[in-house]
Scaffold this motif. Sequence first.
Motif, PDB file in Angstrom:
ATOM      1  N   VAL A  19      -3.083 -61.604  -0.362  1.00 48.55           N
ATOM      2  CA  VAL A  19      -3.885 -60.956   0.675  1.00 48.55           C
ATOM      3  C   VAL A  19      -5.278 -60.659   0.129  1.00 48.55           C
ATOM      4  N   GLN A  20      -6.243 -60.543   1.028  1.00 47.44           N
ATOM      5  CA  GLN A  20      -7.606 -60.214   0.647  1.00 47.44           C
ATOM      6  C   GLN A  20      -7.949 -58.831   1.192  1.00 47.44           C
ATOM      7  N   PRO A  21      -7.775 -57.775   0.366  1.00 42.20           N
ATOM      8  CA  PRO A  21      -8.043 -56.419   0.847  1.00 42.20           C
ATOM      9  C   PRO A  21      -9.525 -56.100   0.977  1.00 42.20           C
ATOM     10  N   SER A  22     -10.378 -56.832   0.250  1.00 36.01           N
ATOM     11  CA  SER A  22     -11.821 -56.620   0.349  1.00 36.01           C
ATOM     12  C   SER A  22     -12.541 -57.878  -0.122  1.00 36.01           C
ATOM     13  N   VAL A  23     -13.824 -57.932   0.159  1.00 37.93           N
ATOM     14  CA  VAL A  23     -14.622 -59.089  -0.235  1.00 37.93           C
ATOM     15  C   VAL A  23     -14.558 -59.258  -1.753  1.00 37.93           C
ATOM     16  N   GLY A  24     -14.239 -60.454  -2.186  1.00 40.53           N
ATOM     17  CA  GLY A  24     -14.220 -60.752  -3.610  1.00 40.53           C
ATOM     18  C   GLY A  24     -12.966 -60.305  -4.351  1.00 40.53           C
ATOM     19  N   VAL A  25     -11.965 -59.816  -3.631  1.00 34.49           N
ATOM     20  CA  VAL A  25     -10.712 -59.403  -4.265  1.00 34.49           C
ATOM     21  C   VAL A  25      -9.541 -60.001  -3.502  1.00 34.49           C
ATOM     22  N   TRP A  26      -8.731 -60.742  -4.210  1.00 32.07           N
ATOM     23  CA  TRP A  26      -7.507 -61.314  -3.655  1.00 32.07           C
ATOM     24  C   TRP A  26      -6.333 -60.756  -4.444  1.00 32.07           C
ATOM     25  N   MET A  27      -5.405 -60.105  -3.748  1.00 35.38           N
ATOM     26  CA  MET A  27      -4.208 -59.560  -4.398  1.00 35.38           C
ATOM     27  C   MET A  27      -3.096 -60.598  -4.314  1.00 35.38           C
ATOM     28  N   HIS A  28      -2.579 -60.959  -5.477  1.00 43.60           N
ATOM     29  CA  HIS A  28      -1.524 -61.960  -5.607  1.00 43.60           C
ATOM     30  C   HIS A  28      -0.252 -61.252  -6.046  1.00 43.60           C
ATOM     31  N   HIS A  29       0.791 -61.309  -5.231  1.00 42.92           N
ATOM     32  CA  HIS A  29       2.034 -60.592  -5.500  1.00 42.92           C
ATOM     33  C   HIS A  29       3.076 -61.557  -6.067  1.00 42.92           C
ATOM     34  N   LEU A  30       3.451 -61.308  -7.303  1.00 43.88           N
ATOM     35  CA  LEU A  30       4.386 -62.155  -8.035  1.00 43.88           C
ATOM     36  C   LEU A  30       5.695 -61.406  -8.251  1.00 43.88           C
ATOM     37  N   GLU A  31       6.782 -61.892  -7.654  1.00 44.89           N
ATOM     38  CA  GLU A  31       8.095 -61.302  -7.887  1.00 44.89           C
ATOM     39  C   GLU A  31       8.609 -61.800  -9.236  1.00 44.89           C
ATOM     40  N   VAL A  32       9.077 -60.859 -10.058  1.00 43.91           N
ATOM     41  CA  VAL A  32       9.540 -61.213 -11.401  1.00 43.91           C
ATOM     42  C   VAL A  32      11.007 -60.818 -11.529  1.00 43.91           C
ATOM     43  N   ARG A  33      11.838 -61.808 -11.786  1.00 43.24           N
ATOM     44  CA  ARG A  33      13.271 -61.569 -11.946  1.00 43.24           C
ATOM     45  C   ARG A  33      13.703 -61.590 -13.407  1.00 43.24           C
ATOM     46  N   LYS A  34      12.895 -62.208 -14.271  1.00 44.69           N
ATOM     47  CA  LYS A  34      13.183 -62.199 -15.709  1.00 44.69           C
ATOM     48  C   LYS A  34      11.877 -62.336 -16.480  1.00 44.69           C
ATOM     49  N   VAL A  35      11.860 -61.739 -17.649  1.00 43.40           N
ATOM     50  CA  VAL A  35      10.626 -61.677 -18.439  1.00 43.40           C
ATOM     51  C   VAL A  35      10.111 -63.071 -18.818  1.00 43.40           C
ATOM     52  N   GLY A  36      10.996 -64.048 -18.911  1.00 44.50           N
ATOM     53  CA  GLY A  36      10.585 -65.414 -19.239  1.00 44.50           C
ATOM     54  C   GLY A  36       9.649 -66.027 -18.218  1.00 44.50           C
ATOM     55  N   GLU A  37       9.582 -65.452 -17.025  1.00 42.93           N
ATOM     56  CA  GLU A  37       8.658 -65.949 -16.005  1.00 42.93           C
ATOM     57  C   GLU A  37       7.205 -65.603 -16.331  1.00 42.93           C
ATOM     58  N   LEU A  38       6.989 -64.736 -17.302  1.00 43.74           N
ATOM     59  CA  LEU A  38       5.621 -64.368 -17.705  1.00 43.74           C
ATOM     60  C   LEU A  38       5.158 -65.380 -18.755  1.00 43.74           C
TER      61      LEU A  38
END
Length: 132
Positions: free
Chosen positions: A97-116
């Motif tokens: 989502v874009q809450p303001s100009v120049g900022v995009w919030m990216h929501h990443l669901e994490v089920r295990k630490v290896g996904e990082l």
Amino acid sequence: MTGSTSDVDGAVGTSVDARERLTASRTGAAVLRRVRSEVRKLGGAEERATTSQVAFRRRRGFAYLWVPGQYVASDVPVVISLALPTHVRSSRFKEVVQPSVGVWMHHLEVRKVGELDAEFREWLERAYQGAA
């Protein structure tokens, strides 16, 4: 007090619900430790906890960890929301989502630490640089 701050090197103020919720699960605790470690490698940042999230900040916030089960029925242990200057297209993001100009919030669901992984570290570094 509704929140506390600490530096990423570990000193923690008062007990905070969001940090407690994250560390109540093995995955949440491991993800928080990994994000702290990665932020430290980038040069460090302030860690701020509220009742709803643990935020990593420079001049502004760039990474937010929260437990979705606090708000909706979910088996996802933790979500990492990254504030990036552009929209990054990846099927890994649950929502962008874009809450303001120049900022995009990216929501990443994490089920295990290896996904990082390396891709996550690139996104984290972009968010970190954008918050300077």
